[in-house]
Design a protein around this motif. Sequence first.
Motif, mmCIF file in Angstrom:
data_model
loop_
_atom_site.group_PDB
_atom_site.id
_atom_site.type_symbol
_atom_site.label_atom_id
_atom_site.label_comp_id
_atom_site.label_asym_id
_atom_site.label_seq_id
_atom_site.Cartn_x
_atom_site.Cartn_y
_atom_site.Cartn_z
ATOM 1 N N LYS A 221 0.933 -1.256 0.029
ATOM 2 C CA LYS A 221 0.075 0.166 0.027
ATOM 3 C C LYS A 221 0.858 1.237 -0.189
ATOM 4 N N ILE A 222 1.800 1.084 0.856
ATOM 5 C CA ILE A 222 2.837 2.450 1.042
ATOM 6 C C ILE A 222 3.474 2.717 -0.566
ATOM 7 N N ARG A 223 4.000 1.548 -1.337
ATOM 8 C CA ARG A 223 4.464 1.665 -2.587
ATOM 9 C C ARG A 223 3.403 2.170 -3.674
ATOM 10 N N ALA A 224 2.275 1.671 -3.543
ATOM 11 C CA ALA A 224 1.242 2.185 -4.460
ATOM 12 C C ALA A 224 0.899 3.517 -4.291
ATOM 13 N N LEU A 225 0.781 4.026 -3.027
ATOM 14 C CA LEU A 225 0.471 5.284 -2.832
ATOM 15 C C LEU A 225 1.387 6.441 -3.345
ATOM 16 N N GLY A 226 2.687 5.993 -3.240
ATOM 17 C CA GLY A 226 4.033 6.758 -3.806
ATOM 18 C C GLY A 226 4.042 7.956 -2.918
ATOM 19 N N PHE A 227 5.164 8.906 -3.271
ATOM 20 C CA PHE A 227 5.295 9.923 -2.477
ATOM 21 C C PHE A 227 4.252 11.022 -2.416
ATOM 22 N N ILE A 228 3.557 11.346 -3.564
ATOM 23 C CA ILE A 228 2.661 12.562 -3.229
ATOM 24 C C ILE A 228 1.298 11.723 -2.380
ATOM 25 N N GLY A 229 1.094 10.610 -2.754
ATOM 26 C CA GLY A 229 0.072 9.934 -2.224
ATOM 27 C C GLY A 229 0.164 9.791 -0.482
ATOM 28 N N ILE A 230 1.362 9.550 0.026
ATOM 29 C CA ILE A 230 1.671 9.545 1.154
ATOM 30 C C ILE A 230 1.475 10.837 2.069
ATOM 31 N N LEU A 231 2.111 11.815 1.332
ATOM 32 C CA LEU A 231 1.904 13.280 1.729
ATOM 33 C C LEU A 231 0.262 13.510 1.918
ATOM 34 N N THR A 232 -0.761 13.131 1.424
ATOM 35 C CA THR A 232 -1.844 13.351 1.343
ATOM 36 C C THR A 232 -2.659 12.619 2.605
ATOM 37 N N VAL A 233 -2.102 11.473 2.921
ATOM 38 C CA VAL A 233 -2.879 10.723 4.006
ATOM 39 C C VAL A 233 -2.927 11.457 5.262
ATOM 40 N N GLY A 234 -4.188 11.343 5.877
ATOM 41 C CA GLY A 234 -4.445 11.811 7.104
ATOM 42 C C GLY A 234 -5.449 13.102 7.259
ATOM 43 N N ALA A 235 -5.477 13.689 5.970
ATOM 44 C CA ALA A 235 -6.473 14.791 5.692
ATOM 45 C C ALA A 235 -6.102 16.174 6.537
ATOM 46 N N HIS A 236 -4.582 16.296 6.969
ATOM 47 C CA HIS A 236 -4.574 17.054 7.972
ATOM 48 C C HIS A 236 -4.266 18.726 7.477
ATOM 49 N N HIS A 237 -4.321 18.700 6.112
ATOM 50 C CA HIS A 237 -3.793 19.930 5.822
ATOM 51 C C HIS A 237 -4.945 20.924 5.881
ATOM 52 N N GLN A 238 -6.076 20.644 5.622
ATOM 53 C CA GLN A 238 -7.426 21.594 6.075
ATOM 54 C C GLN A 238 -7.009 22.477 7.448
#
Length: 229
Positions: free
Chosen positions: A197-214
Amino acid sequence: MTRFLSILALVALPTLSYAHGDGSADGDTHDMMSGDHMMMDDAEMGDHAHMGAGEDMPAHDDHMMPDEAHADGQMPGMQAAGAITEPGQSAFAAIQEIVAHLLADPDTDWNRVDIEALRQHLIDMNNVTLHAKVSESDIEGGARFEATSDDPAVTASIRAMVPAHVATMNGIRGWEMRAEEIPGGSALTVTGADAQKIRALGFIGILTVGAHHQPHHLAMAKGEMTQGH
């Protein structure tokens, strides 16, 4: 002869009256025509009979817009086309959303609000998302991602975001994250039980996990963060 003169006098009488300035014959005719014209005007102008002297005629109904149509700040005609929601640019939309929230919150401390800090952060996000060069290598239990750029501005954005993301999100989903500065950018290492799952998400996918940006964006705009990605 007498009968002829009598007829001639009857025919000439209206002409003589007009010549003396009476004008009653033409006047009667004009009055009758005016009456017809007035009847037509009354029919056409019935809807405006209530208007007082000196008032302007209203515009055509299809050009009239009640004041309430502008109460929500929309331009005339927008309602007819349906809801318009796309502001045209994603960073602008993110700022617009935060500004609307701040304006609606009576507890907003306007002495601390810093929208420019949010704009600079969105520039970093844009640089990393669209302009970073990313290489990936599989490691035991996960992957290592190297994000770099030849553009110093993009390199700075990478180095601002990657370590800050690790500091915020290390341990989410049971994943271990590490950040490391490398030439031209930063490396992000992520390992956990679900390596694929980590490999499939890739770099930018990992950065989006957690929806903490909002919430992060809101805190930044409110001046509640001294630093962050």
